[in-house]
Design a protein around this motif. Structure first.
Motif, mmCIF file in Angstrom:
data_model
loop_
_atom_site.group_PDB
_atom_site.id
_atom_site.type_symbol
_atom_site.label_atom_id
_atom_site.label_comp_id
_atom_site.label_asym_id
_atom_site.label_seq_id
_atom_site.Cartn_x
_atom_site.Cartn_y
_atom_site.Cartn_z
ATOM 1 N N ASP A 150 3.679 6.402 6.736
ATOM 2 C CA ASP A 150 2.290 6.102 6.366
ATOM 3 C C ASP A 150 1.931 6.865 5.078
ATOM 4 N N THR A 151 0.803 6.525 4.483
ATOM 5 C CA THR A 151 0.501 7.028 3.138
ATOM 6 C C THR A 151 0.318 8.549 3.107
ATOM 7 N N ASP A 152 -0.175 9.139 4.196
ATOM 8 C CA ASP A 152 -0.300 10.603 4.246
ATOM 9 C C ASP A 152 1.060 11.279 4.201
ATOM 10 N N GLU B 284 0.843 -1.201 0.000
ATOM 11 C CA GLU B 284 0.000 0.000 0.000
ATOM 12 C C GLU B 284 0.884 1.260 0.000
ATOM 13 N N ARG B 285 1.958 1.203 0.761
ATOM 14 C CA ARG B 285 2.863 2.354 0.847
ATOM 15 C C ARG B 285 3.657 2.534 -0.439
ATOM 16 N N ASP C 173 2.626 1.630 -3.404
ATOM 17 C CA ASP C 173 1.673 2.152 -4.388
ATOM 18 C C ASP C 173 1.378 3.635 -4.143
ATOM 19 N N ALA C 174 1.302 4.014 -2.861
ATOM 20 C CA ALA C 174 1.057 5.423 -2.534
ATOM 21 C C ALA C 174 2.222 6.297 -2.994
ATOM 22 N N ILE D 205 3.768 9.963 3.092
ATOM 23 C CA ILE D 205 4.352 9.701 1.774
ATOM 24 C C ILE D 205 3.877 10.758 0.777
ATOM 25 N N ASP D 206 2.585 11.028 0.785
ATOM 26 C CA ASP D 206 2.052 12.026 -0.146
ATOM 27 C C ASP D 206 2.692 13.397 0.111
#
Lengths: 398, 398
Positions: A374-376, A298-299, A301-302, A378-379
């Motif tokens: 976490d994905t946030d 998931e990470r 892909d993010a 990462i963004d």
């Protein structure tokens, strides 16, 4: 004033070491380390297991001096595990417990390298191996690589030219590029090395972290002459701070690794080895691995999604099927090392790619770790790096 | 077939390693190892502490990658401990966590020794240090010693002749002789080494195991210039298999030790370091030490009693005030190494003293460990060794 050894007198903090320090600051979004996600680390399971081990086993097993090769129970577990990885006929005298995979790299250099001996590595390769090779005053030569693995013509030419003692490889989800060598490439590497008596280190800390696609046979599985030493670690699949890994190789080679181990630190703690073997015995290993892989995927892909969204199309980055890293190549005029302080100023960290090149090239590259944010974050972090890069591209064109 | 390095190609199983294997056979009464009594190892306490650590601390502390210097909490505990040992003003940058004291010896050689550099050692000295020095291809020179410590005239002459990089010492309850250097001797050693820029390794695994008499100040306590690196271990005072020890030295030297540690195994497991610091915090360290010392003293006294009872008066042995060993000197015509197979045949093991001499001399000496056998086995084992020795003396006279 102090008369330090040649191997260490010019060595200051290693890049790895400084990275570990950077990433410990909570206000920095760090894509720099090679850490598994802290959220995935099994404190509760290890607590349960440690308590049972210390409650049920005698002190002579858990706390007294033990043998340098490793605790028998751990080695038996590893024998079975090697079978599961496709290595047939592994016996206890093929195995050596290690305090992390990196100790295996150090002990292999200790067993083989005299000052000035040549080691071949992929260009780029794991930066800590380059540091280790420096402490043995080796001559490190990079071999060119493409998406299939090492470029065989370059490998062959350098094997013949240097007759290297060792070839160091990370053939599965390589550090730093995330690349996986094809089966054909692996087979050819083993055959070429065999023809000149070069021993291969197959460093495999990431092989179990596959998110897409099919497993490729271990490089060691093509070994018919005992020329490959396979090293795998539980730092990325159970927990780094257990410092448990294992080497699998020909008995003659493992014997020398054991003697090196005896001299450097006698043996691993029994407790951490027993924790790993009990972790397998209770069925946690593959179960927890699946859970962690879902999070890491998931990470990954993010991070790719954010790169696709924010980053200039002039920048190239890998889309790995596993491991912990994305490798990014900027336009040639951007120096990733020079840009790092600007990124840290904006609270994002990565590693400049030049650290991974034996010859210090690759100035326009960087390694991005996705597993420990976490994905946030990462963004946010990728947006910041993209803005920095895009601004430099714009300035260059202006 | 394999092209091993010069440092290791002629090295086979080390004596230490073979000893550890011998002593693992339960039918052999072993005076060979340097193990604390297994009965004294605190499985239950460590179980309690490990469970609390893994239950109460976050995974980022217990299981994630950490810093090479060691876990902060452990280092803080060690800072306090160094004060209790009489070392003033110790700061965190004076300290490095080690995977056992032996790793400190290895990393000090890594930091200082080029091939051919000279290291001075006491004659006799810890055999594993001699092995480590061999892996660095050092020139090891023995310094003569008497009951007060090193013979200063011999030390001075060899310091001037060789300008050695290092002096390796075990000044308190030395391995193998059990001897303790006097305060005057320590002070003079530091001054002499300072005059030629030789760095001193003070290896102190046994200092806390004093059964009689008064403590002597650490050799490090006489250090005014940063020339002494003090290494102490918890292998003999808590549990060997935790593999936890600490080095204390000048920041410049410790920095190089840290870089060596980073390269060889990144860092110690956090869990074992935290177990040691919690063991101190909960007050177990000194309490359990007193209990263990009572047992070790009883065993030492039992061994001396048995030697006094059974052994020929032509044999000389030390009466140490602490540590784990009695050192025995046989008549010159008895070769302790040649006699060992006969002893093992009769189910008793010791180590031949020649292993502890840099030049392989001391053929008529042996080291006897008393801490890991109960008093009945000590009586039986010493009786057997005495009978062997007495028979050889009788045969020689016949």
């Amino acid at each position: 004033m102090y008369k330090f050894s040649d191997r260490i007198k010019n060595m200051d903090g290693t890049a790895t070491r400084e990275i570990l320090k950077l990433t410990s600051k909570p206000d920095i979004i760090s894509f720099a380390g090679g850490m598994p996600g802290t959220c995935c680390l099994p404190n509760d399971i290890i607590r349960e297991i440690a308590s049972d081990i210390l409650g049920n086993k005698s002190a002579v097993t858990t706390l007294q001096y033990g043998q340098s090769e490793g605790v028998k129970e751990f080695l038996e577990t590893m024998r079975g595990y090697m079978g599961e990885l496709g290595l047939k006929g592994v016996e206890l005298n093929n195995l050596q417990a290690l305090s992390g995979g990196q100790q295996g790299l150090d002990l292999m250099c200790k067993a083989f390298i005299n000052k000035g001996d040549t080691i071949l590595v992929e260009n780029p390769t794991y930066l800590a191996f380059l540091q280790i090779a420096n402490t043995y005053e080796a001559n490190v030569v990079g071999v060119d690589a493409d998406d299939n693995g090492l470029i065989l013509s370059d490998l062959e030419q350098k094997l013949n030219k240097y007759k290297p003692k060792l070839l160091y490889t990370v053939p599965t989800f390589s550090n730093p590029t995330g690349k996986t060598y094809t089966a054909e490439n692996r087979k050819a590497i083993v055959e070429l090395c065999d023809s000149v008596g070069t021993v291969i280190i197959e460093d495999d800390p990431y092989g179990r972290l596959r998110y897409d696609g099919k497993d490729v046979p271990l490089l060691k599985s093509f070994d018919k002459t005992g020329s490959v030493v396979y090293i795998t670690s539980f730092s990325k699949t159970i927990a780094p701070s257990l410092r448990v890994a294992v080497a699998c190789g020909a008995p003659e080679v493992i014997r020398k690794v054991t003697i090196g181990k005896q001299n450097t630190d006698v043996h691993n703690p029994a407790l951490t080895q027993l924790i790993v073997s009990e972790y397998f015995a209770r069925g946690y290993y593959y179960k927890k691995l699946e859970e962690n892989k879902a999070i890491f995927k998931e990470r990954k892909d993010a991070m790719l999604f954010a790169l696709d969204k924010y980053m200039s199309k002039e920048v190239v980055y890998t889309r790995p099927n596993g491991g912990l890293f994305i490798w990014m190549t900027l336009p040639e005029y951007i120096d990733a090392k020079a840009m790092l302080p600007e990124a840290i100023e904006k609270k994002v960290a990565y590693i400049q790619g030049c650290e991974f090149y034996a010859d210090g090239s690759g100035k326009n590259t960087m390694r991005l770790n996705f597993s420990n944010s976490d994905t946030d974050r990462i963004d946010t972090g990728i947006k910041i790096i993209s803005e920095l890069v895009n601004k430099k591209i714009k300035e260059h064109k202006a």
